[in-house]
Design an enzyme around this catalytic site. Structure first.
Site, PDB file in Angstrom:
ATOM      1  N   CYS A   1       2.722  -1.775  -2.720  1.00 38.36           N
ATOM      2  CA  CYS A   1       3.817  -2.277  -1.893  1.00 38.36           C
ATOM      3  C   CYS A   1       3.650  -3.754  -1.552  1.00 38.36           C
ATOM      4  O   CYS A   1       4.455  -4.322  -0.826  1.00 38.36           O
ATOM      5  CB  CYS A   1       3.952  -1.449  -0.618  1.00 38.36           C
ATOM      6  SG  CYS A   1       2.481  -1.518   0.413  1.00 38.36           S
TER       7      CYS A   1
ATOM      8  N   GLU B   1      -5.925  -2.386   1.193  1.00 42.33           N
ATOM      9  CA  GLU B   1      -5.695  -3.833   1.226  1.00 42.33           C
ATOM     10  C   GLU B   1      -6.931  -4.599   1.680  1.00 42.33           C
ATOM     11  O   GLU B   1      -6.886  -5.804   1.871  1.00 42.33           O
ATOM     12  CB  GLU B   1      -4.481  -4.162   2.090  1.00 42.33           C
ATOM     13  CG  GLU B   1      -4.442  -3.486   3.435  1.00 42.33           C
ATOM     14  CD  GLU B   1      -3.145  -3.788   4.210  1.00 42.33           C
ATOM     15  OE1 GLU B   1      -2.361  -4.638   3.787  1.00 42.33           O
ATOM     16  OE2 GLU B   1      -2.954  -3.156   5.255  1.00 42.33           O
TER      17      GLU B   1
ATOM     18  N   HIS C   1       3.922 -13.742   6.328  1.00 37.07           N
ATOM     19  CA  HIS C   1       5.015 -12.830   6.675  1.00 37.07           C
ATOM     20  C   HIS C   1       6.328 -13.582   6.824  1.00 37.07           C
ATOM     21  O   HIS C   1       7.398 -13.033   6.591  1.00 37.07           O
ATOM     22  CB  HIS C   1       4.648 -12.026   7.922  1.00 37.07           C
ATOM     23  CG  HIS C   1       3.586 -11.023   7.632  1.00 37.07           C
ATOM     24  ND1 HIS C   1       2.254 -11.264   7.873  1.00 37.07           N
ATOM     25  CD2 HIS C   1       3.660  -9.810   7.029  1.00 37.07           C
ATOM     26  CE1 HIS C   1       1.556 -10.212   7.463  1.00 37.07           C
ATOM     27  NE2 HIS C   1       2.374  -9.324   6.946  1.00 37.07           N
TER      28      HIS C   1
ATOM     29  N   ASP D   1      -2.681  -8.639   1.271  1.00 38.32           N
ATOM     30  CA  ASP D   1      -3.957  -8.751   1.980  1.00 38.32           C
ATOM     31  C   ASP D   1      -5.135  -8.537   1.051  1.00 38.32           C
ATOM     32  O   ASP D   1      -6.182  -9.171   1.222  1.00 38.32           O
ATOM     33  CB  ASP D   1      -3.999  -7.756   3.143  1.00 38.32           C
ATOM     34  CG  ASP D   1      -3.224  -8.290   4.328  1.00 38.32           C
ATOM     35  OD1 ASP D   1      -3.434  -9.459   4.669  1.00 38.32           O
ATOM     36  OD2 ASP D   1      -2.389  -7.560   4.879  1.00 38.32           O
TER      37      ASP D   1
HETATM   38  C1  PEP Z   1       0.169  -6.236   1.913  1.00 39.82           C
HETATM   39  O1  PEP Z   1      -0.780  -6.699   2.545  1.00 39.82           O
HETATM   40  O2  PEP Z   1       0.257  -6.291   0.668  1.00 39.82           O
HETATM   41  C2  PEP Z   1       1.280  -5.613   2.628  1.00 39.82           C
HETATM   42  C3  PEP Z   1       2.248  -5.000   1.986  1.00 39.82           C
HETATM   43  O3  PEP Z   1       1.284  -5.689   3.975  1.00 39.82           O
HETATM   44  P1  PEP Z   1       1.714  -6.991   4.810  1.00 39.82           P
HETATM   45  O4  PEP Z   1       2.271  -8.004   3.854  1.00 39.82           O
HETATM   46  O5  PEP Z   1       2.708  -6.556   5.821  1.00 39.82           O
HETATM   47  O6  PEP Z   1       0.431  -7.420   5.414  1.00 39.82           O
HETATM   48 MG    MG Z   2      -1.053  -6.116   4.576  1.00 42.07          MG
END
Ligand code: PEP
Ligand code: MG
Length: 592
Positions: free
Chosen positions: A522, A451, A207, A475
């Site tokens: 996403c 995910e 993140h 994920d």
């Molecule tokens: C993902 O896991 O692709 C996602 C968009 O969520 P995050 O990156 O916040 O875990």
């Molecule tokens: Mg995620």
């Protein structure tokens, strides 16, 4: 001498500037004895450092842009309280007087005692307080290190020189180099005017790295022991695309990278011409292109690039850098600001995805630390375990649904039951709101993030219980290939083109479309233009990407012919050998 350090490119872009080393309170602290006649001077030196630290924190607070207040203000207040507490303001002074030791050592002893006490209690909430202590102590130690010690000057029989002015914006205009940075650190950095960052640890899909991309900060992670070769003030060039840090670059290297910076700026200018172009492929397919947002400033970025809406609003960032989680009212106002700013375009609010690398204070005080947090009580699991916390969010989302086209999305669902439980809690919240006479949209779409491989394999089951699906590849890749996304040691396996990942993605798209519901992506794969054609060929029609990647992806979409891509993608999916799969993807990426 010029030399280069190699890590993993986590956020593209080029920065040229001086190193600002962040040693996270690991400053090497020396002990020395202070002559009795100079004890009070040492006490005064310590007290000035604490006062300067408080002044730094107050100025940070004053300069905080309004939109960051909810994320950062409370965090800064906690630091101020720490600096005013007897543990930092008083106890080290007593140690200096009792032990005749230098200020740094007195503070170190106090810090060690505090940390030992926190560790003995074994309480997760207090452990988080321990980090606050480390930050506050680190700030004072840094100031002490920057001061010229009056005591040392005295032993040399000279007048103490004037202390240098405290640099309140130490990182401004510099390249921050640290062993590791948390997402919360990165949020704080954005208003310090940092040029780029370089870390020893961390993967490109952590993140922290995602935030760096959203902040347009070039970043290189996973430098391993590279930091030992860097000194504060060293001139460096950071190439965030290739993961290279060039130390003490010569004139020719600087000229070359400056010309690359100009080239990147020219590409941006060309892409801006696409702002008003409809997002339609050469063969007439309308593709949805929405934005991922996490910080207040992303909303402005999303509207500036004409995003079709918000496909992922990561709400957990509002919970960071503060002692207490935001309540329903604060969340409602924050969501309302996003919905209003998007002016009628859809906004997909993701329910809290806390846990793993997104740890925050005050959410589960007293809970033991998990051995494998990425596999533990994260996201929807944590929300269902903490109904009070979750209901405040569900009520805030339900309330804001009365003011725009709001969609709600649930992260990390692994079994359909989790989704059903969320539906039932949302229903309870709606009933409460109806009784209270508060407006909400009873038809707000609720979707599942896919995910976790279990959800991807059973995407048809999730599709039947959802209004839409959104694939979280960050994920999904982590859990499918069994690699921690923040661990640079296994990053070499983190491959969106891994056939297992591609099969799951294809399966989810098909399952959603057979159920007649929209399927978006996403995860970061959606915003990486190297995969845009592949995803179009797999049938993806909705992309949600970071605002600063949106026009680059759009450029590929408007030049793509989906009909032709489908056939090529089938060949990619059938390829047995990694090399031939790569070659086919390269072929796919040749303009139509
Ligand atoms: C993902 O896991 O692709 C996602 C968009 O969520 P995050 O990156 O916040 O875990
Ligand atoms: Mg995620």
């Amino acid at each position: 001498m010029t030399f280069s350090l190699h890590g993993i490119g986590a956020s593209k872009g080029i920065a040229i500037g001086q190193v600002s080393l962040v040693e996270r309170s690991q400053l090497e602290v020396r002990e020395y004895t202070v002559a009795p006649a100079w004890v009070e001077a040492e006490v005064a030196r310590y007290q000035r450092a604490v006062d300067d630290a408080k002044e730094q924190v107050r100025r940070l607070r004053q300069r905080l842009p309004r939109h960051l207040f909810s994320q950062v203000g409370a965090f800064i207040d906690v630091h101020l309280l720490m600096l005013e507490d007897d543990a930092i303001a008083g106890a080290p002074v007593r140690r200096i007087r009792e032990r005749f030791c230098n200020a740094e050592w007195a503070l170190k002893l106090e810090r060690d005692a505090l940390v030992a006490a926190f560790e003995a209690i074994d309480d997760a909430y207090l452990r988080a307080r321990r980090d606050d202590v480390e930050h506050a102590v680190g700030r004072v130690q840094q100031i002490l290190a920057e001061q010229v010690s009056a005591q040392i000057s005295n032993t040399e029989g000279t007048q103490a020189p004037p202390r240098p002015a405290v640099d309140t914006a130490r990182h401004a205009g510099r390249v921050v180099c640290a062993d590791d940075l948390t997402p919360a650190d990165t949020v704080l950095m954005q208003y310090q005017g940092v040029l780029a960052f370089v870390t020893e640890y961390g993967g490109p899909n952590s993140h922290t790295a995602i935030l760096a991309r959203s902040l347009r900060l070039p970043a290189v992670v996973g430098l391993h022991s590279g930091l030992q070769y860097l000194r504060d003030g060293d001139e460096v060039i950071v190439d965030g695309r290739h993961g290279v840090v060039l130390v003490a670059p010569g004139g020719r290297a600087i000229d070359y990278y400056r010309s690359r910076q100009d080239q990147i700026a020219r590409h941006h200018a060309v892409r801006r011409k696409l702002l008003r172009t409809p997002c339609v492929t050469l063969d007439g397919e309308r593709i949805g292109l929405q934005a991922n947002v996490e910080l207040g400033k992303d909303i402005a970025d999303a509207t500036q690039v004409n995003a079709d809406g918000v496909g992922l609003y990561r709400t957990e960032f509002m919970f960071m850098n503060r002692a207490e989680p935001p309540g329903e009212a604060e969340q409602f106002h924050a969501y309302r600001a996003v919905v209003d700013a998007m002016n009628g375009a859809p906004v997909t609010i993701r329910t809290l995805d806390l846990g793993a690398d997104k740890q925050v204070d005050g959410v589960r005080p007293g809970a033991p630390e998990a051995a494998n947090p990425a596999l533990g009580l994260r996201a929807v699991r944590l929300c269902l375990r903490e109904p009070g916390l979750f209901k405040a969010q569900l009520r805030a989302i339900a309330r804001v649904s009365a003011y725009g086209r709001v969609r709600m999305m649930v992260p990390m669902v692994a079994v359909v039951e989790e989704l059903l439980q969320v539906h039932s809690m949302l229903q309870q919240c709606r009933e409460e709101l109806a009784t209270e006479g508060v407006a909400f949209d009873a038809n707000m779409p609720v979707g599942a993030m896919i995910e976790v491989p279990a959800a991807a394999i059973c995407a048809d089951l999730f599709a039947r219980n959802s209004d839409f699906l959104s694939i979280g590849t960050n994920d999904l890749i982590q859990y499918t290939i069994a690699i921690d996304r923040i661990d640079d040691e296994v990053n070499y396996l983190y491959d969106p083109l891994n056939p297992a990942v591609l099969r799951l993605v294809q399966g989810v798209i098909k399952a959603g479309h057979s159920a007649g519901i929209p399927v978006a992506m996403c995860g970061e794969m959606a915003g990486d233009s190297r995969y845009t054609r592949l995803l179009l060929g797999l049938g993806l029609k909705e992309f949600s990407v970071q605002p600063n990647a949106l026009l680059e992806v759009k450029q590929v979409i408007v030049n793509a012919h989906v009909g032709r891509l489908r056939k090529l993608v089938q060949r990619v999916m059938r390829a047995h050998k990694p090399a031939s799969r790569k070659a086919l993807v390269a072929q796919l990426n040749q303009p139509a």
